[in-house]
Design a protein around this motif. Sequence first.
Motif, PDB file in Angstrom:
ATOM      1  N   GLU A   1       0.826  -1.216   0.000  1.00  0.00           N
ATOM      2  CA  GLU A   1       0.000   0.000   0.000  1.00  0.00           C
ATOM      3  C   GLU A   1       0.859   1.264   0.000  1.00  0.00           C
ATOM      4  OE1 GLU A   1      -2.052  -0.752   3.610  1.00  0.00           O
ATOM      5  OE2 GLU A   1      -3.280  -2.358   2.745  1.00  0.00           O
ATOM      6  N   GLN A   2       2.162   1.102   0.114  1.00  0.00           N
ATOM      7  CA  GLN A   2       3.037   2.272   0.194  1.00  0.00           C
ATOM      8  C   GLN A   2       3.163   2.972  -1.167  1.00  0.00           C
ATOM      9  OE1 GLN A   2       3.969   3.266   3.307  1.00  0.00           O
ATOM     10  NE2 GLN A   2       2.642   1.504   3.612  1.00  0.00           N
ATOM     11  N   PRO A   3       3.207   4.324  -1.136  1.00  0.00           N
ATOM     12  CA  PRO A   3       3.430   5.064  -2.388  1.00  0.00           C
ATOM     13  C   PRO A   3       4.729   4.605  -3.034  1.00  0.00           C
ATOM     14  CG  PRO A   3       2.989   6.578  -0.561  1.00  0.00           C
ATOM     15  CD  PRO A   3       3.141   5.216   0.032  1.00  0.00           C
ATOM     16  N   GLY A   4       4.678   4.345  -4.313  1.00  0.00           N
ATOM     17  CA  GLY A   4       5.897   3.990  -5.036  1.00  0.00           C
ATOM     18  C   GLY A   4       6.245   2.518  -5.009  1.00  0.00           C
ATOM     19  N   PHE A   5       5.464   1.725  -4.265  1.00  0.00           N
ATOM     20  CA  PHE A   5       5.723   0.278  -4.240  1.00  0.00           C
ATOM     21  C   PHE A   5       5.467  -0.332  -5.614  1.00  0.00           C
ATOM     22  CE2 PHE A   5       3.987  -4.025  -4.105  1.00  0.00           C
ATOM     23  CZ  PHE A   5       4.960  -4.718  -3.409  1.00  0.00           C
ATOM     24  N   ILE A   6       6.367  -1.197  -6.070  1.00  0.00           N
ATOM     25  CA  ILE A   6       6.194  -1.869  -7.361  1.00  0.00           C
ATOM     26  C   ILE A   6       5.941  -3.363  -7.176  1.00  0.00           C
ATOM     27  CG2 ILE A   6       7.310  -2.494  -9.546  1.00  0.00           C
ATOM     28  CD1 ILE A   6       8.841   0.201  -9.371  1.00  0.00           C
ATOM     29  N   ASP A   7       6.817  -4.025  -6.453  1.00  0.00           N
ATOM     30  CA  ASP A   7       6.717  -5.483  -6.349  1.00  0.00           C
ATOM     31  C   ASP A   7       7.629  -5.959  -5.218  1.00  0.00           C
ATOM     32  OD1 ASP A   7       5.940  -8.042  -6.961  1.00  0.00           O
ATOM     33  OD2 ASP A   7       7.175  -8.239  -8.757  1.00  0.00           O
ATOM     34  N   SER A   8       7.427  -7.212  -4.793  1.00  0.00           N
ATOM     35  CA  SER A   8       8.366  -7.807  -3.849  1.00  0.00           C
ATOM     36  C   SER A   8       8.394  -9.309  -4.062  1.00  0.00           C
ATOM     37  CB  SER A   8       7.973  -7.491  -2.404  1.00  0.00           C
ATOM     38  OG  SER A   8       6.888  -8.284  -2.011  1.00  0.00           O
ATOM     39  N   GLU A   9       9.506  -9.925  -3.715  1.00  0.00           N
ATOM     40  CA  GLU A   9       9.612 -11.373  -3.816  1.00  0.00           C
ATOM     41  C   GLU A   9      10.628 -11.867  -2.792  1.00  0.00           C
ATOM     42  OE1 GLU A   9      10.439 -12.296  -7.894  1.00  0.00           O
ATOM     43  OE2 GLU A   9      11.807 -10.617  -8.154  1.00  0.00           O
ATOM     44  N   SER A  10      10.449 -13.097  -2.345  1.00  0.00           N
ATOM     45  CA  SER A  10      11.234 -13.636  -1.230  1.00  0.00           C
ATOM     46  C   SER A  10      11.659 -15.070  -1.472  1.00  0.00           C
ATOM     47  CB  SER A  10      10.389 -13.636   0.052  1.00  0.00           C
ATOM     48  OG  SER A  10      10.108 -12.334   0.463  1.00  0.00           O
ATOM     49  N   TRP A  11      12.774 -15.406  -0.908  1.00  0.00           N
ATOM     50  CA  TRP A  11      13.258 -16.789  -0.883  1.00  0.00           C
ATOM     51  C   TRP A  11      13.828 -17.059   0.509  1.00  0.00           C
ATOM     52  CZ3 TRP A  11      13.899 -13.420  -4.876  1.00  0.00           C
ATOM     53  CH2 TRP A  11      13.578 -13.838  -6.169  1.00  0.00           C
TER      54      TRP A  11
END
Lengths: 102, 102
Positions: A30-40
């Motif tokens: 929900e943050q302004p400017g957030f595009i994507d995230s991924e984790s391992w």
Amino acid sequence: MHAVIFISQRTSVDDGYGETNDALMKVVQEQPGFIDSESWRNEEGYGVTIVYFDSAEASSAWGGHPQHREAQRLGREKWYSEYRILVCKVERDWKWPKTDAA
Amino acid sequence: MHAVIFISQRTSVDDGYGETNDALMKVVQEQPGFIDSESWRNEEGYGVTIVYFDSAEASSAWGGHPQHREAQRLGREKWYSEYRILVCKVERDWKWPKTDAA
């Protein structure tokens, strides 16, 4: 684009880790400017999360977000034996899609 | 410092993948400006490798290294269904070590 790389070694302590992590992953989206995230994370509990933002300001704002700060504090107290945060400016970004013709 | 982030989805084809990957990881460690590398891959074959170099020039030279280029070609042919390469300039780098007093 900026990438925030969070590398961490989990302790064996759970105690709210999953819930906090899930909640935080919702907040970051929900943050302004957030595009994507991924984790391992591997079987030894060593993991990486990469969060992409559209600017340095957005990545920096996320670093100081109150809910994120509280999670960081709990993380140091319980969930991580060590971590590293790299804030990076993405200079090049290539994607290779396998074409149907291949 | 520069970080090269290689994100990839493996196909089900092995055919020399492990050998080539091991050889390449040895070659990169001999490159001028190489600092470190680390990798993760999940059970779905989706993975990330981060290679750290001391300069943009070093990371760029690695991208064009003949043995690396050949591995990239084979990767597109056999081992990966898709990949992404992000070349990043590291602007901040924090490490948190848990102290013995904690």
